[in-house]
Scaffold this motif. Structure first.
Motif, PDB file in Angstrom:
ATOM      1  N   ALA A 186      -8.403  -1.369   3.383  1.00  0.00           N
ATOM      2  CA  ALA A 186      -7.398  -1.316   2.230  1.00  0.00           C
ATOM      3  C   ALA A 186      -8.009  -1.696   0.871  1.00  0.00           C
ATOM      4  O   ALA A 186      -8.977  -2.177   0.848  1.00  0.00           O
ATOM      5  CB  ALA A 186      -6.508  -2.456   2.485  1.00  0.00           C
ATOM      6  N   LEU A 233      -0.735   0.936   3.864  1.00  0.00           N
ATOM      7  CA  LEU A 233      -2.076   0.309   3.736  1.00  0.00           C
ATOM      8  C   LEU A 233      -2.573   0.086   2.289  1.00  0.00           C
ATOM      9  O   LEU A 233      -3.250  -1.099   2.133  1.00  0.00           O
ATOM     10  CB  LEU A 233      -3.015   1.187   4.270  1.00  0.00           C
ATOM     11  CG  LEU A 233      -4.550   0.916   4.266  1.00  0.00           C
ATOM     12  CD1 LEU A 233      -4.929  -0.321   5.019  1.00  0.00           C
ATOM     13  CD2 LEU A 233      -5.516   2.286   4.697  1.00  0.00           C
ATOM     14  N   ALA A 234      -2.273   0.870   1.486  1.00  0.00           N
ATOM     15  CA  ALA A 234      -2.464   0.855  -0.109  1.00  0.00           C
ATOM     16  C   ALA A 234      -1.630  -0.125  -0.821  1.00  0.00           C
ATOM     17  O   ALA A 234      -1.643  -0.458  -1.940  1.00  0.00           O
ATOM     18  CB  ALA A 234      -2.499   2.017  -0.819  1.00  0.00           C
TER      19      ALA A 234
END
Length: 438
Positions: A186, A233-234
């Motif tokens: 990440a 994820l981000a």
């Protein structure tokens, strides 16, 4: 066509979207109204717009005092007068309709005469070359994100003009290169890796849209899921909202009505904290499409009312860059789709006709889509002459556009019109359709 390098130099290190925002701010300072977006900036820099209309001229000269249009890289107005809206000059359009989202006058495609060949439009100036990412070696840390973002911008420019069929494979190669650049973990907030994740997610959505528009629905579903995973994820709610918007649209187009409603509602939750009424409007319209497919007219009307209210409350400034297609024409076209799904083809035809009239000529594929929707609804409503004429106008646009969605809609219209096969307009449409469908 020569790129406008002088104008590009004035943009400096700003992205096209950031520069477009600066143009809109400058317009407000002098009381002008322009809806400049990244696509408009790209068209100027590519040389497609050789001379701006008078509103843009006043804004640019306000932004860069002491410079002339020639200093900004534009051609003299007399050299482009008469080229009309598609060239970006201020020559008056043939019909009096409201401006499109880029601030240039919009006009519908010309009507198709009975018999004879289908009408053609002047061919627009060519676009910048299709993007490809260079190898990963010898890059500065910030380069990959900027390169991927530029690839996304150019893919969208080509898609707006030409449709998806001929772009999908090449864009897929660009996406595979971008995937190889992503770190496995990440990204840290504010880092180059975070910007790269956001750009790669937008690229996955662009490639997914090309798959969607060209009828590759399984591929589209996979790309949209990839973008959603990247967003999660981000921890990127803007990318998540975009992914859910596209997923809802795909679900509607493939008959997954419940999924369309759920995805749109999830997108509205993701967008809640982003402060964009226009984004929330689009997601409400996506939800309406799902409700319409379920046959729930009350829920459809409620969602469309919310979409309209949010659209009126928002401005072009408050939407993300990818939403530059979402103007009044797009909202009206989505309304037409809802009424068609509910079986009200007269109302759907009225909304589709208005969508064609409102559409910015730059969005050739969407003009073809709305024109095909108009033909489809007129045929369903029992108006063969008008349906065939609209169908032939859509066929003329397919000289520039490669879209499986538009072709499928015209094939459906042809099936409806075969009962009137002795009609002159209908015969002309069916005759012109055969080479396209072959």
């Amino acid at each position: 066509m020569r790129p406008n390098t002088a104008f590009r130099a004035l943009r400096g290190r700003l992205s096209p979207g950031e520069f477009a925002a600066a143009v809109r701010r400058a317009a407000r300072e002098i009381g002008e109204q322009v809806s400049c977006d990244a696509r408009y900036v790209g068209r100027v820099e590519s040389g497609e717009i050789r001379c701006p209309n008078y509103a843009y001229e006043r804004v640019f000269l306000h932004m860069f005092p002491g410079r002339s249009l020639g200093d900004l890289g534009f051609a003299p107005r007399a050299a482009v007068r008469g080229r009309g809206a598609r060239g970006g000059s201020d020559a008056p359009p043939r019909t009096s309709v409201r401006p499109g989202p880029s601030g240039e006058p919009a006009e519908p495609p010309p009507p198709a005469p009975a018999g004879g060949p289908a009408p053609t439009r002047p061919r627009p100036a060519p676009l910048p070359p299709f993007p490809a990412l260079p190898p990963a070696r010898a890059r500065t840390p910030e380069f990959p994100a900027a390169a991927v973002a530029e690839a996304v911008r150019l893919i969208r420019l080509h898609d707006d003009r030409h449709g998806a069929d001929d772009l999908y494979a090449r864009a897929g190669c660009t996406l595979r290169t971008a995937r190889a650049l992503l770190p496995e973990t990440a990204p840290r907030p504010g880092s180059d890796a975070e910007r790269l994740h956001a750009a790669a997610g937008e690229l996955a959505l662009s490639v997914g849209w090309l798959a969607h528009d060209s009828g590759r629905y399984a591929d589209a579903r996979s790309h949209y899921a990839e973008a959603l995973a990247t967003a999660r994820l981000a921890d990127d709610p803007a990318l998540e909202a975009h992914a859910f918007s596209n997923t809802a649209f795909l679900a509607r187009d493939t008959g997954r009505a419940h999924e369309a409603v759920r995805a749109a509602q999830a997108g509205r939750r993701a967008a809640a904290a982003l402060g964009s009424d226009r984004l929330r409007s689009l997601l409400a319209a996506r939800e309406a499409g799902g409700w319409a497919l379920l046959g729930d007219s009350a829920a459809t009307g409620e969602a469309l009312a919310a979409a309209g209210d949010l659209f009126a409350r928002g401005t072009a400034d408050d939407g993300p860059e990818w939403m530059s297609f979402y103007g009044e024409a797009e909202l009206t076209g989505l309304e037409a789709q809802c009424w068609a799904a509910l079986g009200d083809h007269h109302r759907a035809a009225e909304r589709a006709r208005r969508a064609v009239l409102l559409q910015d000529p730059h969005f050739v594929r969407n003009t073809a889509l709305f024109t095909a929707e108009l033909a489809e609804n007129l045929a369903a409503a029992g108006h063969p002459d008008e349906a065939a004429a609209a169908g032939r106008s859509a066929l003329a646009l397919l000289q520039e556009v490669r879209s499986a969605r538009v072709r499928a809609m015209l094939d459906g219209t042809a099936e409806r019109l075969r009962r009137w096969s002795g009609n002159t307009e209908v015969e002309a449409f069916l005759t012109n359709l055969r080479p396209i469908s072959a």
